[in-house]
Design a protein around this motif. Structure first.
Motif, PDB file in Angstrom:
ATOM      1  N   SER A  13       0.798  -1.223   0.000  1.00 48.20           N
ATOM      2  CA  SER A  13       0.000   0.000   0.000  1.00 48.20           C
ATOM      3  C   SER A  13       0.833   1.276   0.000  1.00 48.20           C
ATOM      4  O   SER A  13       1.862   1.362   0.667  1.00 48.20           O
ATOM      5  CB  SER A  13      -0.901   0.016   1.235  1.00 48.20           C
ATOM      6  OG  SER A  13      -1.761  -1.089   1.225  1.00 48.20           O
ATOM      7  N   LEU A  15       1.188   4.309   1.601  1.00 49.29           N
ATOM      8  CA  LEU A  15       0.756   4.773   2.914  1.00 49.29           C
ATOM      9  C   LEU A  15       1.186   6.187   3.250  1.00 49.29           C
ATOM     10  O   LEU A  15       0.624   6.804   4.144  1.00 49.29           O
ATOM     11  CB  LEU A  15       1.280   3.820   3.996  1.00 49.29           C
ATOM     12  CG  LEU A  15       0.753   2.401   3.919  1.00 49.29           C
ATOM     13  CD1 LEU A  15       1.510   1.500   4.883  1.00 49.29           C
ATOM     14  CD2 LEU A  15      -0.736   2.377   4.211  1.00 49.29           C
ATOM     15  N   ASP A  46      -3.685  13.619   3.798  1.00 49.69           N
ATOM     16  CA  ASP A  46      -4.434  12.520   3.186  1.00 49.69           C
ATOM     17  C   ASP A  46      -3.742  11.165   3.275  1.00 49.69           C
ATOM     18  O   ASP A  46      -4.300  10.156   2.850  1.00 49.69           O
ATOM     19  CB  ASP A  46      -4.718  12.832   1.708  1.00 49.69           C
ATOM     20  CG  ASP A  46      -5.729  13.951   1.538  1.00 49.69           C
ATOM     21  OD1 ASP A  46      -6.464  14.236   2.501  1.00 49.69           O
ATOM     22  OD2 ASP A  46      -5.782  14.545   0.450  1.00 49.69           O
ATOM     23  N   SER A  47      -2.548  11.109   3.805  1.00 51.03           N
ATOM     24  CA  SER A  47      -1.808   9.855   3.886  1.00 51.03           C
ATOM     25  C   SER A  47      -2.384   8.936   4.957  1.00 51.03           C
ATOM     26  O   SER A  47      -2.587   9.367   6.100  1.00 51.03           O
ATOM     27  CB  SER A  47      -0.344  10.124   4.206  1.00 51.03           C
ATOM     28  OG  SER A  47       0.268  10.786   3.126  1.00 51.03           O
ATOM     29  N   PRO A  48      -2.626   7.670   4.619  1.00 49.99           N
ATOM     30  CA  PRO A  48      -3.103   6.733   5.639  1.00 49.99           C
ATOM     31  C   PRO A  48      -2.183   6.672   6.862  1.00 49.99           C
ATOM     32  O   PRO A  48      -2.658   6.569   7.991  1.00 49.99           O
ATOM     33  CB  PRO A  48      -3.125   5.390   4.901  1.00 49.99           C
ATOM     34  CG  PRO A  48      -3.345   5.761   3.473  1.00 49.99           C
ATOM     35  CD  PRO A  48      -2.577   7.050   3.290  1.00 49.99           C
ATOM     36  N   ARG A  51      -2.895   9.096   9.566  1.00 49.33           N
ATOM     37  CA  ARG A  51      -4.188   8.899  10.226  1.00 49.33           C
ATOM     38  C   ARG A  51      -4.342   7.487  10.795  1.00 49.33           C
ATOM     39  O   ARG A  51      -5.454   7.047  11.074  1.00 49.33           O
ATOM     40  CB  ARG A  51      -5.312   9.173   9.234  1.00 49.33           C
ATOM     41  CG  ARG A  51      -5.336  10.607   8.792  1.00 49.33           C
ATOM     42  CD  ARG A  51      -6.289  10.790   7.634  1.00 49.33           C
ATOM     43  NE  ARG A  51      -6.382  12.186   7.316  1.00 49.33           N
ATOM     44  CZ  ARG A  51      -7.418  12.949   7.634  1.00 49.33           C
ATOM     45  NH1 ARG A  51      -8.436  12.455   8.270  1.00 49.33           N
ATOM     46  NH2 ARG A  51      -7.422  14.212   7.309  1.00 49.33           N
ATOM     47  N   ALA A  52      -3.251   6.801  10.969  1.00 48.42           N
ATOM     48  CA  ALA A  52      -3.302   5.413  11.446  1.00 48.42           C
ATOM     49  C   ALA A  52      -4.030   5.295  12.779  1.00 48.42           C
ATOM     50  O   ALA A  52      -4.722   4.305  13.027  1.00 48.42           O
ATOM     51  CB  ALA A  52      -1.892   4.847  11.561  1.00 48.42           C
ATOM     52  N   VAL A  55      -7.741   4.415  12.646  1.00 47.20           N
ATOM     53  CA  VAL A  55      -8.204   3.127  12.128  1.00 47.20           C
ATOM     54  C   VAL A  55      -8.877   2.332  13.244  1.00 47.20           C
ATOM     55  O   VAL A  55      -8.274   2.102  14.292  1.00 47.20           O
ATOM     56  CB  VAL A  55      -7.041   2.320  11.511  1.00 47.20           C
ATOM     57  CG1 VAL A  55      -7.495   0.927  11.101  1.00 47.20           C
ATOM     58  CG2 VAL A  55      -6.452   3.068  10.321  1.00 47.20           C
ATOM     59  N   THR A  59      -6.951  -4.896  11.060  1.00 46.51           N
ATOM     60  CA  THR A  59      -6.207  -4.745   9.814  1.00 46.51           C
ATOM     61  C   THR A  59      -5.038  -5.720   9.729  1.00 46.51           C
ATOM     62  O   THR A  59      -4.161  -5.728  10.591  1.00 46.51           O
ATOM     63  CB  THR A  59      -5.689  -3.296   9.696  1.00 46.51           C
ATOM     64  OG1 THR A  59      -6.798  -2.391   9.818  1.00 46.51           O
ATOM     65  CG2 THR A  59      -5.001  -3.063   8.366  1.00 46.51           C
ATOM     66  N   PHE A  77       2.786   1.602  10.078  1.00 52.62           N
ATOM     67  CA  PHE A  77       1.326   1.676  10.021  1.00 52.62           C
ATOM     68  C   PHE A  77       0.728   0.653  10.989  1.00 52.62           C
ATOM     69  O   PHE A  77      -0.158   0.970  11.783  1.00 52.62           O
ATOM     70  CB  PHE A  77       0.874   1.413   8.576  1.00 52.62           C
ATOM     71  CG  PHE A  77      -0.577   1.676   8.299  1.00 52.62           C
ATOM     72  CD1 PHE A  77      -1.151   2.903   8.587  1.00 52.62           C
ATOM     73  CD2 PHE A  77      -1.351   0.697   7.706  1.00 52.62           C
ATOM     74  CE1 PHE A  77      -2.489   3.142   8.304  1.00 52.62           C
ATOM     75  CE2 PHE A  77      -2.685   0.922   7.421  1.00 52.62           C
ATOM     76  CZ  PHE A  77      -3.260   2.156   7.719  1.00 52.62           C
TER      77      PHE A  77
END
Length: 123
Positions: A13, A15, A46-48, A51-52, A55, A59, A77
């Motif tokens: 991904s 990330l 906007d990066s995952p 913002r981990a 979640v 996952t 992540f």
């Protein structure tokens, strides 16, 4: 509205959009995001990875050590998701590029997916 998912399995991904932007893929990231090349704050936002902590979905993360997307970011992540109490598991496949090509890697990944989704989808 927050849409909830029972389980997730990101693989190979992207990330950290900011890192991609910073390491020379500026125009490509701008194209992917529909932004101008100078929107660096937006890429970070906007990066995952940034913002981990948000979640909430269990996952299961797969990464290859030879992927052009750094496996270290996938590991980070995972660690950041786990740190807030969301279940996360991480599989790093030695020698795999962007995708799983070795039959043993595919088998291990398939078994992990079956177990992961049985655990979280059959509740």
């Amino acid at each position: 509205n927050n849409i909830g998912y029972a389980a997730a399995n990101p693989q190979c991904s992207l990330l950290d959009l900011y890192s991609e932007w910073e390491t020379g893929y500026t125009n490509f990231v701008a194209y992917l995001m529909g932004q101008t090349p100078d929107s660096q704050d937006e890429y970070d936002f906007d990066s995952p990875l940034s913002r981990a902590e948000w979640v909430e979905t269990p996952t299961l993360i797969f990464a290859g050590t030879e992927d052009f997307l750094p496996s270290e970011l996938s590991r980070e992540f995972h660690d950041r998701i786990n740190a807030v109490g969301t279940p996360a598991d991480y599989y790093e496949f030695i020698g795999e590029p962007h995708g799983l090509y070795q039959p043993t890697s595919q088998f291990v990944a398939g078994q992990a997916q079956i177990e992961w989704f049985r655990n979280y989808l059959l509740k």
